[in-house]
Design an enzyme around this catalytic site. Structure first.
Site, mmCIF file in Angstrom:
data_model
loop_
_atom_site.group_PDB
_atom_site.id
_atom_site.type_symbol
_atom_site.label_atom_id
_atom_site.label_comp_id
_atom_site.label_asym_id
_atom_site.label_seq_id
_atom_site.Cartn_x
_atom_site.Cartn_y
_atom_site.Cartn_z
ATOM 1 N N LYS A 10 32.593 52.166 91.030
ATOM 2 C CA LYS A 10 33.252 52.804 91.302
ATOM 3 C C LYS A 10 32.698 54.322 91.600
ATOM 4 C CE LYS A 10 37.445 50.102 91.522
ATOM 5 N NZ LYS A 10 39.034 50.202 90.671
ATOM 6 N N TYR A 50 41.144 47.809 100.359
ATOM 7 C CA TYR A 50 42.894 47.767 99.362
ATOM 8 C C TYR A 50 44.272 47.585 99.946
ATOM 9 C CZ TYR A 50 39.932 48.917 95.188
ATOM 10 O OH TYR A 50 39.178 49.557 93.857
ATOM 11 N N ASN A 113 38.648 53.084 86.889
ATOM 12 C CA ASN A 113 38.188 52.042 86.016
ATOM 13 C C ASN A 113 36.742 51.432 86.408
ATOM 14 O OD1 ASN A 113 38.493 50.831 88.002
ATOM 15 N ND2 ASN A 113 40.815 49.743 87.116
ATOM 16 N N HIS A 116 35.296 47.325 90.677
ATOM 17 C CA HIS A 116 35.581 46.890 91.531
ATOM 18 C C HIS A 116 35.574 45.204 91.871
ATOM 19 C CE1 HIS A 116 37.810 44.002 94.502
ATOM 20 N NE2 HIS A 116 36.602 44.043 95.525
ATOM 21 N N GLU A 127 36.406 40.532 101.615
ATOM 22 C CA GLU A 127 35.338 41.960 101.241
ATOM 23 C C GLU A 127 33.656 42.040 101.901
ATOM 24 O OE1 GLU A 127 38.721 42.323 97.715
ATOM 25 O OE2 GLU A 127 36.242 41.739 96.931
#
Ligand code: RTP
Ligand code: MG
Length: 149
Positions: A10, A50, A113, A116, A127
């Site tokens: 990310k 998402y 975080n 992914h 995805e």
């Protein structure tokens, strides 16, 4: 089972220069890289990625964050790669992630975080086709020993 997982470092992971460290961990585990690209995700891509969280209070901020800078998008292949990379990543909240996991070693905030990774086969398939075209998935057979992916 040999399968594929979609993994993305990310914007916070890229900005903190954790790209090499993360790729190193997955490579050294023994998985095979099938695709990789460096992109700033569009609004549409992020919303679709998402989509399952559309109704959640954190959705807007999550999409805003994931489109805020470049990400390193990758596809990795190997035996049970989906569950194994999730284990290497840690749980969603870095403060609850065990030391030794990527989020446990490098993260503090649930909204930052670092990485992914697909959570199950169905999401991985969705995805991978969302982020990559068929011709970006590179077909090759390693010439080293058969036990290395
Ligand atoms: P990811 O999809 O990004 O790999 O993360 P995950 O499976 O561990 O967690 P998920 O439930 O799919 O949530 C997606 C991302 O939304 C943010 N989030 N914020 N309570 C909150 O504020 C909250 N919950 C989730 C996180 O950044 C999470 O990675
Ligand atoms: Mg998730």
């Amino acid at each position: 089972m040999t399968e594929r997982s979609f993994v993305a470092i990310k914007p916070d992971g890229v900005e903190r220069k954790l790209t090499g460290e993360i790729i190193k961990r997955i490579e050294q585990k023994g998985f095979k890289m099938v695709a990789m690209k460096f992109i700033k995700p569009s609004q549409e891509l992020a919303e679709e990625h998402y989509g399952e969280h559309k109704e959640k209070p954190f959705y807007k901020g999550l999409v805003e964050f994931i489109t805020s800078g470049p990400v390193v998008a990758m596809v990795w292949e190997g035996k049970d790669v989906i569950a194994t990379i999730r284990k290497m990543v840690g749980v969603t909240d870095p403060l609850k992630s065990d030391p030794g996991t990527i989020r446990g070693d490098f993260g503090i905030s649930i909204g930052r975080n670092i990485i992914h990774a697909s959570d199950k086969l169905e999401s991985a398939k969705k995805e991978i086709s969302l982020w990559f075209s068929q011709d970006e998935l590179v077909e090759y057979t390693p010439t080293l020993d058969k036990w290395i992916y």
